[in-house]
Design a protein around this motif. Structure first.
Motif, PDB file in Angstrom:
ATOM      1  N   VAL A 186       0.846  -1.189   0.000  1.00 20.58           N
ATOM      2  CA  VAL A 186       0.000   0.000   0.000  1.00 20.58           C
ATOM      3  C   VAL A 186       0.887   1.247   0.000  1.00 20.58           C
ATOM      4  O   VAL A 186       0.692   2.166  -0.808  1.00 20.58           O
ATOM      5  CB  VAL A 186      -0.959   0.016   1.213  1.00 20.58           C
ATOM      6  N   ILE A 205      -6.530  -2.990   4.816  1.00 16.90           N
ATOM      7  CA  ILE A 205      -5.700  -3.215   3.631  1.00 16.90           C
ATOM      8  C   ILE A 205      -6.562  -3.184   2.372  1.00 16.90           C
ATOM      9  O   ILE A 205      -6.194  -2.538   1.376  1.00 16.90           O
ATOM     10  CB  ILE A 205      -4.929  -4.548   3.747  1.00 16.90           C
ATOM     11  N   ASP A 250      -7.593   0.391   1.700  1.00 16.87           N
ATOM     12  CA  ASP A 250      -6.423   1.136   1.216  1.00 16.87           C
ATOM     13  C   ASP A 250      -6.135   0.826  -0.249  1.00 16.87           C
ATOM     14  O   ASP A 250      -5.884   1.733  -1.054  1.00 16.87           O
ATOM     15  CB  ASP A 250      -5.178   0.783   2.037  1.00 16.87           C
ATOM     16  N   LEU A 251      -6.147  -0.452  -0.598  1.00 13.02           N
ATOM     17  CA  LEU A 251      -5.828  -0.845  -1.971  1.00 13.02           C
ATOM     18  C   LEU A 251      -6.859  -0.327  -2.964  1.00 13.02           C
ATOM     19  O   LEU A 251      -6.502   0.083  -4.075  1.00 13.02           O
ATOM     20  CB  LEU A 251      -5.684  -2.364  -2.074  1.00 13.02           C
TER      21      LEU A 251
END
Length: 180
Positions: free
Chosen positions: A14, A149, A152-153
Motif C-alpha cells: 500500500v 488493507i 487502502d488498496l
C-alpha cells in the motif's frame, strides 16, 4: 511465513502504491477531480491514510498519529479535526488540499511506520482478539487489518487511475489502455 510478515508485506505494498500515485505530481495535479463528483488524488490518499490511522490506532488502543504527531494542524482542514473522510460530500472532498505532495507522503509514511510497528509483534493467536463488538459477528484484529488493507488498496487504485488519466490528458494519448 508468519501472519505478521504477510500483513507487513501488504501494508508495505500500500505504501509503495501511495508513493507511486503521488510522487512527481504537482499540487495542481493532486487536486484535480475528473468530474465534479469525483475524488482527487489528495482526498483519496488523505482518506485512506486517515482510515488506516483511525482503525489501526483503535485496534491497538493508542492515540492516532493524526493527533499525537499533530498532522491535524499541519493539514488544517476546514472540518472536524477527527474526520476521516467517511461520508464526505463533494464540497468536503474539494476542500481537502495540500501545499505539497510531501505532506501527504509524510503523513502516510508516519502511519505506515506505526502500523508496521504494531503488526511486527503479532502472532496468529493475537489476530483472533475481538476489536469491535458493534458487528455481528464481532470483528477480530485479523479481520480489521485485512479490511483496512482492502480499503487502502481500493483507494490507492483509484488514485493511480486518476494519475493515469491526467498523464494521458497531458500527453495527448488516448489509447484506451491503462498505463503499466
Amino acid at each position: 511465513m508468519k501472519s505478521a510478515d504477510l500483513l507487513t508485506d501488504a501494508f508495505t505494498r500500500v505504501q509503495e502504491s501511495v508513493h507511486s500515485a503521488v510522487e512527481g505530481l504537482s499540487v495542481d495535479d493532486l487536486h484535480v477531480r475528473l468530474d465534479e463528483g469525483a475524488n482527487s488524488i489528495t482526498w483519496l490518499v488523505w482518506h485512506l491514510t486517515r482510515i488506516q490511522d483511525d482503525h489501526v490506532s483503535d485496534a491497538f488502543g493508542v492515540e492516532q498519529v493524526w493527533f499525537s504527531q499533530d498532522w491535524a494542524s499541519r493539514f488544517d482542514l476546514p472540518f472536524e479535526r477527527g474526520a476521516t473522510g467517511y461520508g464526505h460530500s463533494s464540497k468536503q472532498v474539494a476542500s481537502v488540499k495540500v501545499d505539497s505532495p510531501e505532506l501527504l507522503l509524510d503523513y502516510h509514511d508516519a502511519v505506515h511506520e506505526r502500523s508496521v510497528e504494531f503488526i511486527r509483534g503479532l502472532d496468529a493467536r493475537s489476530l483472533d482478539r475481538i476489536v469491535d463488538e458493534a458487528w455481528s459477528p464481532p470483528v477480530t484484529l485479523g479481520v480489521r487489518l485485512i479490511s483496512v488493507i482492502a480499503d487502502d488498496l481500493q483507494h490507492v487504485g483509484q488514485a493511480a487511475f486518476v494519475r493515469g488519466s491526467l498523464e494521458r490528458r497531458q500527453s495527448g494519448t488516448r489509447t484506451g489502455r491503462l498505463p503499466g
